[in-house]
Design a protein around this motif. Structure first.
Motif, PDB file in Angstrom:
ATOM      1  N   LEU A   6       0.824  -1.212   0.000  1.00 23.55           N
ATOM      2  CA  LEU A   6       0.000   0.000   0.000  1.00 23.55           C
ATOM      3  C   LEU A   6       0.858   1.262   0.000  1.00 23.55           C
ATOM      4  O   LEU A   6       0.545   2.243  -0.697  1.00 23.55           O
ATOM      5  N   MET A   7       1.928   1.255   0.788  1.00 20.48           N
ATOM      6  CA  MET A   7       2.808   2.426   0.809  1.00 20.48           C
ATOM      7  C   MET A   7       3.488   2.631  -0.543  1.00 20.48           C
ATOM      8  O   MET A   7       3.641   3.768  -1.018  1.00 20.48           O
ATOM      9  N   GLY A   8       3.908   1.521  -1.170  1.00 19.96           N
ATOM     10  CA  GLY A   8       4.503   1.639  -2.492  1.00 19.96           C
ATOM     11  C   GLY A   8       3.536   2.192  -3.520  1.00 19.96           C
ATOM     12  O   GLY A   8       3.876   3.056  -4.337  1.00 19.96           O
ATOM     13  N   ARG A   9       2.297   1.692  -3.445  1.00 19.05           N
ATOM     14  CA  ARG A   9       1.286   2.206  -4.357  1.00 19.05           C
ATOM     15  C   ARG A   9       0.990   3.673  -4.081  1.00 19.05           C
ATOM     16  O   ARG A   9       0.830   4.484  -5.022  1.00 19.05           O
ATOM     17  N   SER A  10       0.931   4.041  -2.816  1.00 13.16           N
ATOM     18  CA  SER A  10       0.696   5.443  -2.471  1.00 13.16           C
ATOM     19  C   SER A  10       1.812   6.337  -2.980  1.00 13.16           C
ATOM     20  O   SER A  10       1.574   7.443  -3.490  1.00 13.16           O
ATOM     21  N   ARG A  11       3.071   5.823  -2.852  1.00 11.75           N
ATOM     22  CA  ARG A  11       4.187   6.625  -3.344  1.00 11.75           C
ATOM     23  C   ARG A  11       4.122   6.792  -4.854  1.00 11.75           C
ATOM     24  O   ARG A  11       4.390   7.865  -5.382  1.00 11.75           O
ATOM     25  N   ARG A  12       3.757   5.728  -5.570  1.00 10.61           N
ATOM     26  CA  ARG A  12       3.641   5.845  -7.024  1.00 10.61           C
ATOM     27  C   ARG A  12       2.538   6.815  -7.421  1.00 10.61           C
ATOM     28  O   ARG A  12       2.710   7.630  -8.330  1.00 10.61           O
ATOM     29  N   GLN A  13       1.401   6.739  -6.722  1.00 10.37           N
ATOM     30  CA  GLN A  13       0.307   7.652  -7.041  1.00 10.37           C
ATOM     31  C   GLN A  13       0.672   9.096  -6.718  1.00 10.37           C
ATOM     32  O   GLN A  13       0.316  10.027  -7.448  1.00 10.37           O
ATOM     33  N   THR A  14       1.406   9.281  -5.608  1.00 11.62           N
ATOM     34  CA  THR A  14       1.834  10.639  -5.262  1.00 11.62           C
ATOM     35  C   THR A  14       2.789  11.192  -6.312  1.00 11.62           C
ATOM     36  O   THR A  14       2.671  12.352  -6.740  1.00 11.62           O
ATOM     37  N   ALA A  15       3.748  10.325  -6.729  1.00 12.03           N
ATOM     38  CA  ALA A  15       4.686  10.760  -7.765  1.00 12.03           C
ATOM     39  C   ALA A  15       3.957  11.056  -9.073  1.00 12.03           C
ATOM     40  O   ALA A  15       4.259  12.036  -9.767  1.00 12.03           O
ATOM     41  N   GLN A  16       2.960  10.221  -9.405  1.00 10.66           N
ATOM     42  CA  GLN A  16       2.206  10.449 -10.625  1.00 10.66           C
ATOM     43  C   GLN A  16       1.398  11.741 -10.537  1.00 10.66           C
ATOM     44  O   GLN A  16       1.304  12.496 -11.511  1.00 10.66           O
TER      45      GLN A  16
END
Length: 541
Positions: A108-118
């Protein structure tokens, strides 16, 4: 921030340090609380640490650190301690739950980081589009922003970008001189691809549906009706468009389309301005022809009638009658000459790039020449139409020389004198030359100028006509009403317009001023220039 869609960056040394400190702090706290709280509560601290450390670590690093942390927890806190053996089934379930929760947290944290970067990337691209659109809106020549577009596209890819922007219209054949080229020199294939993309107005390359085998994107600078350029963006080794790069291509195409729309808008504005200029010129020509066809008819009829009388009835006319007919021919011919000269000068001075024959002239000589010429004309016509008006001149002493076209300024004063003779109601007419400070507010207020004016004590100009009296083909109410005897006052309405054009060509201004005790004053305000000593000596007695 980079606009490219590169993969997520690896964890930096600082990120690794923060994650390690998080785990050290968590295990330190668990060791301190060991024996004070239950084992399940200590497990919650480990799950919390996994969630916090996952913010700085990549997904795989977070999964690995969580697995190592669960093993360390089993070694240190789960009985029997200092061993990986598990005595009770609830403890095994606890360890499995901890590992599952830590893994889910890492994902979940990895996905959140990717979405934040996107989201940051999309925000940066949107801001770039907005800023580029504002720049295009505020500039009058979009071609000047071609380097800005090239810089924006260059930031999207590590490889250099080639850009082709049309200077004017699309040539029938590919002509390198017809375009503005930015970036590294394109080889023959790349140049051909850019011209083809420009002419067809469609993108080429992987993911575009056309020429998928290319190892680059060819993106047109599209307007609503045509393309005005093309851009070449190279793809990395392999030449295949990745899923993450589809948004990058769409963003690059949006930048190109904004430039294309701006170039098309400029071309449309230029075409519209050209059409307006042509329409204005055509309207002026039509008005001039209409004025000539109407106002030239009467003097030509008078000349023809007087000449026919002299030819057919010469034997029956006495000397006085012949002189009167000859004076009529002379007067009407002079009126035709004046209208022709004014129309030609108005058309010439309104044309762009007009040049004057400037020389240093004395205001006294200009006024004297106009005065003598007007008196001679009135004397020649005195038998046919006695002149009640009296002409006189007054020139302020020691006026500086004027840098001017003497022929044009003489024509200006001739027009003003003729206008005063027509509408001055037989009053005295004065030609005046003097030096006065500029009265209008502004940076030039108070600066001295030479004023050439023609004044009379006639009825003046009605207030409703004072703003339009210097416009071409406009005649005031006094001109339209005719003479007191019922005869028409001839004129094409170009005399005062020609005066204003002459004054403006000399950097001056024509002004009308109503006199305090009745009458009109038409004034030409001319700027002063420092005359060379030899010019002063040439005109000195």
């Amino acid at each position: 921030m980079s606009m490219s869609s590169s993969p997520p960056r690896a964890a930096s040394r600082q990120d690794l340090t923060l994650a390690a400190l998080t785990w050290v702090a968590a295990f330190g706290l668990m060791l301190r609380l060991d024996g004070v709280v239950e084992l399940a509560n200590l497990a919650l601290l480990l799950v919390l640490a996994a969630a916090v450390a996952g913010w700085w670590l990549s997904v795989w690093a977070s999964l690995l650190s969580s697995a190592l942390a669960v093993l360390a927890f089993a070694w240190l806190f789960v009985p029997p301690r200092l061993s990986f053996a598990v005595e009770h089934h609830p403890h095994a379930l606890l360890l499995f739950s901890m590992l599952s929760l830590c893994s889910i947290s890492a994902l979940l944290m990895g996905r959140s980081r990717r979405q934040t970067a996107q989201a940051r990337l999309m925000g940066a691209r949107a801001e770039q589009l907005r800023a580029f659109s504002d720049s295009l809106r505020d500039v009058h020549a979009p071609q000047s922003l071609a380097p800005l577009l090239h810089q924006a596209l260059d930031a999207l890819r590590p490889e250099p970008v080639q850009l082709l922007v049309l200077k004017n219209r699309l040539p029938p054949r590919n002509d390198p001189e017809a375009g503005l080229w930015l970036g590294p020199a394109a080889d023959a294939d790349q140049a051909t691809g850019l011209w083809l993309c420009l002419r067809e107005g469609r993108a080429f390359g992987p993911g575009t549906g056309r020429h998928q085998d290319l190892k680059a994107w060819y993106l047109p600078l599209r307007g609503r009706h045509a393309s005005h350029g093309a851009a070449l963006l190279h793809l990395p080794a392999g030449g295949q468009e990745k899923e993450a790069e589809q948004g990058l291509r769409a963003h690059a195409q949006s930048l190109c389309d904004q430039m294309g729309l701006a170039l098309e808008r400029q071309a449309t504005e230029q075409t519209a301005q050209k059409a307006r200029d042509e329409a204005s010129g055509q309207a002026t020509r039509n008005a001039l022809l209409a004025a000539i066809s109407h106002d030239y008819r009467t003097p030509l009829a008078c000349i023809m009638g007087a000449a026919s009388s002299l030819l057919e009835q010469d034997a029956r006319l006495d000397a006085r009658q012949r002189q009167r007919l000859a004076a009529t021919i002379l007067e009407e011919t002079e009126a035709l000459r004046r209208m022709t000269d004014n129309s030609l000068q108005l058309a010439r001075l309104d044309a762009p790039g007009v040049s004057l024959k400037l020389d240093w002239e004395s205001a006294e000589e200009l006024v004297g020449t106009v005065l003598r010429r007007s008196r001679q004309r009135r004397a020649a016509l005195s038998e046919a139409e006695p002149a009640a008006a009296r002409l006189r001149a007054r020139v302020e002493p020691d006026l500086p020389l004027l840098r001017c076209d003497a022929v044009l300024l003489s024509q200006l004063l001739d027009n003003l004198v003729d206008n005063a003779l027509k509408y001055g109601a037989g009053s005295n007419i004065e030609i005046l030359a003097r030096r006065l400070p500029w009265p209008e507010p502004g940076p030039q207020q108070g600066q001295p100028r030479i004023v050439l004016s023609v004044r009379d004590r006639g009825p003046g100009v009605a207030r409703a006509w004072q703003e339009r009296i210097f416009d071409a083909f406009q005649r005031g109410a006094e001109a339209q009403s005719g003479r007191p005897d019922g005869s028409e006052r001839r004129g094409a309405g170009v005399g005062l317009a020609a005066c204003r054009a002459i004054a403006q060509a000399h950097g001056g201004e024509m002004r009308y001023r109503a006199r305090a005790h009745g009458g009109a004053s038409f004034e030409c305000w001319l700027p002063l220039q420092a005359s060379p000593p030899q010019a002063q000596e040439a005109v000195s007695p």
